[in-house]
Design a protein around this motif. Structure first.
Motif, PDB file in Angstrom:
ATOM      1  N   ALA A  40      48.392  73.786 141.288  1.00 51.32           N
ATOM      2  CA  ALA A  40      47.339  73.683 140.268  1.00 51.32           C
ATOM      3  C   ALA A  40      46.070  74.443 140.677  1.00 51.32           C
ATOM      4  O   ALA A  40      45.435  75.107 139.845  1.00 51.32           O
ATOM      5  N   LEU A  41      45.715  74.373 141.969  1.00 48.21           N
ATOM      6  CA  LEU A  41      44.487  75.039 142.413  1.00 48.21           C
ATOM      7  C   LEU A  41      44.578  76.556 142.199  1.00 48.21           C
ATOM      8  O   LEU A  41      43.673  77.174 141.619  1.00 48.21           O
ATOM      9  N   SER A  42      45.688  77.150 142.652  1.00 50.98           N
ATOM     10  CA  SER A  42      45.852  78.603 142.505  1.00 50.98           C
ATOM     11  C   SER A  42      45.887  78.990 141.034  1.00 50.98           C
ATOM     12  O   SER A  42      45.291  79.995 140.614  1.00 50.98           O
ATOM     13  N   ARG A  43      46.591  78.199 140.228  1.00 52.28           N
ATOM     14  CA  ARG A  43      46.688  78.527 138.797  1.00 52.28           C
ATOM     15  C   ARG A  43      45.319  78.421 138.123  1.00 52.28           C
ATOM     16  O   ARG A  43      44.966  79.235 137.283  1.00 52.28           O
ATOM     17  N   ALA A  44      44.556  77.390 138.516  1.00 55.19           N
ATOM     18  CA  ALA A  44      43.215  77.212 137.920  1.00 55.19           C
ATOM     19  C   ALA A  44      42.306  78.391 138.286  1.00 55.19           C
ATOM     20  O   ALA A  44      41.543  78.885 137.449  1.00 55.19           O
ATOM     21  N   MET A  45      42.412  78.864 139.537  1.00 55.16           N
ATOM     22  CA  MET A  45      41.593  80.015 139.964  1.00 55.16           C
ATOM     23  C   MET A  45      41.952  81.245 139.140  1.00 55.16           C
ATOM     24  O   MET A  45      41.087  81.940 138.604  1.00 55.16           O
ATOM     25  N   ARG A  46      43.266  81.504 139.006  1.00 51.19           N
ATOM     26  CA  ARG A  46      43.709  82.701 138.256  1.00 51.19           C
ATOM     27  C   ARG A  46      43.346  82.569 136.778  1.00 51.19           C
ATOM     28  O   ARG A  46      42.923  83.532 136.144  1.00 51.19           O
ATOM     29  N   TYR A  47      43.505  81.367 136.251  1.00 49.54           N
ATOM     30  CA  TYR A  47      43.213  81.128 134.826  1.00 49.54           C
ATOM     31  C   TYR A  47      41.774  81.562 134.507  1.00 49.54           C
ATOM     32  O   TYR A  47      41.523  82.273 133.527  1.00 49.54           O
ATOM     33  N   SER A  48      40.839  81.127 135.346  1.00 44.60           N
ATOM     34  CA  SER A  48      39.436  81.422 135.035  1.00 44.60           C
ATOM     35  C   SER A  48      39.051  82.866 135.340  1.00 44.60           C
ATOM     36  O   SER A  48      38.207  83.441 134.648  1.00 44.60           O
ATOM     37  N   VAL A  49      39.669  83.446 136.357  1.00 50.13           N
ATOM     38  CA  VAL A  49      39.313  84.840 136.686  1.00 50.13           C
ATOM     39  C   VAL A  49      39.880  85.804 135.628  1.00 50.13           C
ATOM     40  O   VAL A  49      39.238  86.789 135.280  1.00 50.13           O
ATOM     41  N   GLU A 116      39.151  67.794 135.841  1.00 50.54           N
ATOM     42  CA  GLU A 116      37.851  68.014 136.451  1.00 50.54           C
ATOM     43  C   GLU A 116      37.937  68.289 137.956  1.00 50.54           C
ATOM     44  O   GLU A 116      37.290  69.206 138.473  1.00 50.54           O
ATOM     45  N   ALA A 117      38.759  67.514 138.650  1.00 54.93           N
ATOM     46  CA  ALA A 117      38.837  67.675 140.111  1.00 54.93           C
ATOM     47  C   ALA A 117      39.339  69.072 140.471  1.00 54.93           C
ATOM     48  O   ALA A 117      38.771  69.751 141.343  1.00 54.93           O
ATOM     49  N   ASN A 118      40.398  69.529 139.777  1.00 57.10           N
ATOM     50  CA  ASN A 118      40.924  70.868 140.079  1.00 57.10           C
ATOM     51  C   ASN A 118      39.911  71.951 139.733  1.00 57.10           C
ATOM     52  O   ASN A 118      39.836  72.988 140.402  1.00 57.10           O
ATOM     53  N   ALA A 119      39.134  71.745 138.662  1.00 54.56           N
ATOM     54  CA  ALA A 119      38.138  72.745 138.277  1.00 54.56           C
ATOM     55  C   ALA A 119      37.036  72.831 139.335  1.00 54.56           C
ATOM     56  O   ALA A 119      36.603  73.938 139.694  1.00 54.56           O
ATOM     57  N   ILE A 120      36.612  71.679 139.845  1.00 51.26           N
ATOM     58  CA  ILE A 120      35.582  71.699 140.911  1.00 51.26           C
ATOM     59  C   ILE A 120      36.146  72.454 142.119  1.00 51.26           C
ATOM     60  O   ILE A 120      35.491  73.351 142.684  1.00 51.26           O
ATOM     61  N   LEU A 121      37.386  72.128 142.479  1.00 48.64           N
ATOM     62  CA  LEU A 121      37.985  72.775 143.652  1.00 48.64           C
ATOM     63  C   LEU A 121      38.219  74.266 143.419  1.00 48.64           C
ATOM     64  O   LEU A 121      38.028  75.083 144.336  1.00 48.64           O
ATOM     65  N   ALA A 122      38.613  74.639 142.209  1.00 46.30           N
ATOM     66  CA  ALA A 122      38.828  76.070 141.902  1.00 46.30           C
ATOM     67  C   ALA A 122      37.511  76.829 142.084  1.00 46.30           C
ATOM     68  O   ALA A 122      37.482  77.921 142.674  1.00 46.30           O
ATOM     69  N   GLY A 123      36.416  76.247 141.610  1.00 47.84           N
ATOM     70  CA  GLY A 123      35.098  76.876 141.793  1.00 47.84           C
ATOM     71  C   GLY A 123      34.765  77.001 143.272  1.00 47.84           C
ATOM     72  O   GLY A 123      34.378  78.077 143.749  1.00 47.84           O
ATOM     73  N   ASP A 124      34.958  75.913 144.005  1.00 47.00           N
ATOM     74  CA  ASP A 124      34.674  75.930 145.457  1.00 47.00           C
ATOM     75  C   ASP A 124      35.510  77.003 146.157  1.00 47.00           C
ATOM     76  O   ASP A 124      35.019  77.747 147.017  1.00 47.00           O
ATOM     77  N   ALA A 125      36.797  77.063 145.796  1.00 45.30           N
ATOM     78  CA  ALA A 125      37.708  77.998 146.471  1.00 45.30           C
ATOM     79  C   ALA A 125      37.364  79.453 146.123  1.00 45.30           C
ATOM     80  O   ALA A 125      37.478  80.337 146.976  1.00 45.30           O
ATOM     81  N   LEU A 126      36.932  79.700 144.893  1.00 49.79           N
ATOM     82  CA  LEU A 126      36.541  81.074 144.517  1.00 49.79           C
ATOM     83  C   LEU A 126      35.299  81.500 145.282  1.00 49.79           C
ATOM     84  O   LEU A 126      35.195  82.634 145.751  1.00 49.79           O
ATOM     85  N   LEU A 127      34.363  80.568 145.404  1.00 52.25           N
ATOM     86  CA  LEU A 127      33.117  80.876 146.125  1.00 52.25           C
ATOM     87  C   LEU A 127      33.400  81.199 147.591  1.00 52.25           C
ATOM     88  O   LEU A 127      32.894  82.193 148.125  1.00 52.25           O
ATOM     89  N   THR A 128      34.233  80.392 148.219  1.00 50.45           N
ATOM     90  CA  THR A 128      34.510  80.635 149.639  1.00 50.45           C
ATOM     91  C   THR A 128      35.385  81.878 149.822  1.00 50.45           C
ATOM     92  O   THR A 128      35.180  82.655 150.766  1.00 50.45           O
ATOM     93  N   LEU A 129      36.335  82.086 148.895  1.00 48.94           N
ATOM     94  CA  LEU A 129      37.188  83.283 148.981  1.00 48.94           C
ATOM     95  C   LEU A 129      36.330  84.555 148.904  1.00 48.94           C
ATOM     96  O   LEU A 129      36.600  85.541 149.591  1.00 48.94           O
ATOM     97  N   ALA A 130      35.284  84.506 148.086  1.00 49.20           N
ATOM     98  CA  ALA A 130      34.411  85.676 147.929  1.00 49.20           C
ATOM     99  C   ALA A 130      33.865  86.113 149.301  1.00 49.20           C
ATOM    100  O   ALA A 130      33.907  87.299 149.655  1.00 49.20           O
ATOM    101  N   PHE A 131      33.382  85.162 150.071  1.00 38.27           N
ATOM    102  CA  PHE A 131      32.799  85.515 151.373  1.00 38.27           C
ATOM    103  C   PHE A 131      33.875  85.953 152.370  1.00 38.27           C
ATOM    104  O   PHE A 131      33.644  86.814 153.212  1.00 38.27           O
ATOM    105  N   ASN A 132      35.073  85.361 152.236  1.00 41.21           N
ATOM    106  CA  ASN A 132      36.180  85.765 153.092  1.00 41.21           C
ATOM    107  C   ASN A 132      36.569  87.219 152.822  1.00 41.21           C
ATOM    108  O   ASN A 132      36.840  87.987 153.754  1.00 41.21           O
ATOM    109  N   ILE A 133      36.582  87.600 151.540  1.00 43.26           N
ATOM    110  CA  ILE A 133      36.942  88.990 151.170  1.00 43.26           C
ATOM    111  C   ILE A 133      35.952  89.973 151.798  1.00 43.26           C
ATOM    112  O   ILE A 133      36.339  90.988 152.374  1.00 43.26           O
TER     113      ILE A 133
END
Ligand code: GRG
Length: 273
Positions: A40-49, A116-133
């Motif tokens: 769900a987390l990966s799908r939520a990230m891709r869905y919004s991007v 809601e929980a997955n959406a919060i986590l998707a946002g968190d994961a996108l933010l942290t992934l940005a700095f990792n990239i």
């Protein structure tokens, strides 16, 4: 009279931001960096991007790098990272605790589809992934400078502070100064950082980095005034035009090479979404 710039502007208005160089490369880079999993987390990230964003900020980063004679290759990781940060901000902005929106870009918001929980986590994961990239794809000294600029623009001195101020004044009459402060923090600081980071990635001299930072800030303000106009919160966009003109003046040091950046401000002024 040379009608080429006029023709080009008409083309930009008709076809939107896809006309800007490397639009397809931005999509490819985003695909490459996002998780591929079926969870769900990966799908939520891709869905919004991949739900129809205009990619204004990464285009701004790339065109800023190019105007400083830099390369696409050097600007692309930071450009993709900035789009991920932007996507995180939209996911969190839509949450019940914030704007509580059901729709974004005409589609169900992330929390409506994934909870809601997955959406919060998707946002968190996108933010942290940005700095990792950025950390993984940039030479260390430059990476630190880019991370410093981006983190400043989106945190307690930038976007998140703007959101906090917006929440504080929600439903209350705002003085012009407060409304402008919110626009600067929530929107314009990230535009400014996107342009500056393009210049940084190109190894541009300080004067060019600063000029692009000022261009991005005024462009972001102009963009936000247009946004309020589209949302019916602003009566006209004369102010947006004035800000776009001020932004374009910052590009004087680049001469004719700044044509595409000027096309971006023109497009943003005329956009309908
Ligand atoms: C930290 C819980 C938490 C929340 C943060 C930072 C934040 C929430 C919200 C502020 C971000 C925000 C929604 C700013 C408004 C800027 C704006 C008008 C965004 C729309 O930008 P476009 O038109 O979007 O470029 P597209 O759809 O094209 O990607």
């Amino acid at each position: 009279m040379n009608s080429a710039p006029l023709k080009r502007r008409r083309r930009v208005r008709k076809r939107g931001l896809k006309i800007f160089s490397r639009y397809a490369e931005i999509e490819k880079a985003l695909k490459r960096h996002l998780p591929k999993g079926d969870d769900a987390l990966s799908r939520a990230m891709r869905y919004s991007v991949f739900s129809g964003g205009k990619r204004i900020r990464p285009i701004l980063t790339i065109e800023s790098a190019l105007v400083c004679r830099g390369s696409l290759k050097d600007a692309l990781p930071a450009a993709a990272a900035i789009e991920l940060v932007h996507t995180y901000s939209l996911i969190h902005d839509d949450l019940p605790a914030m704007d509580n929106d059901d729709l974004r870009r005409g589609k169900s918001t992330c929390h409506k589809v994934f909870g809601e929980a997955n959406a919060i986590l998707a946002g968190d994961a996108l933010l942290t992934l940005a700095f990792n990239i950025i950390a993984k794809n940039t030479k260390p000294a430059l990476g630190i400078k880019i991370i410093e600029e981006l983190s400043r623009a989106i945190g307690v001195e930038g976007m998140v502070a703007g959101q906090a101020l917006d929440l504080e004044f929600r439903g209350k009459a705002k003085k012009k100064m407060i409304a402008e402060k919110i626009n600067i923090l929530k929107t314009a600081e990230l535009f400014s950082a996107a342009a500056k980071i393009g210049a940084l990635a190109a190894g541009a001299p300080t004067g060019e980095i600063k000029a692009l930072g000022r261009f991005g800030l005024d462009l972001g303000l102009s963009f936000q005034v247009v946004d309020d106009f589209i949302d019916g919160e602003s009566a006209d966009n004369i102010e947006a035009r004035r800000l776009a003109e001020t932004a374009n003046k910052e590009l004087a040091i680049f001469g004719g090479r700044a044509r595409k950046l000027k096309d971006i401000s023109d497009y943003l002024l005329k956009r309908k979404k």
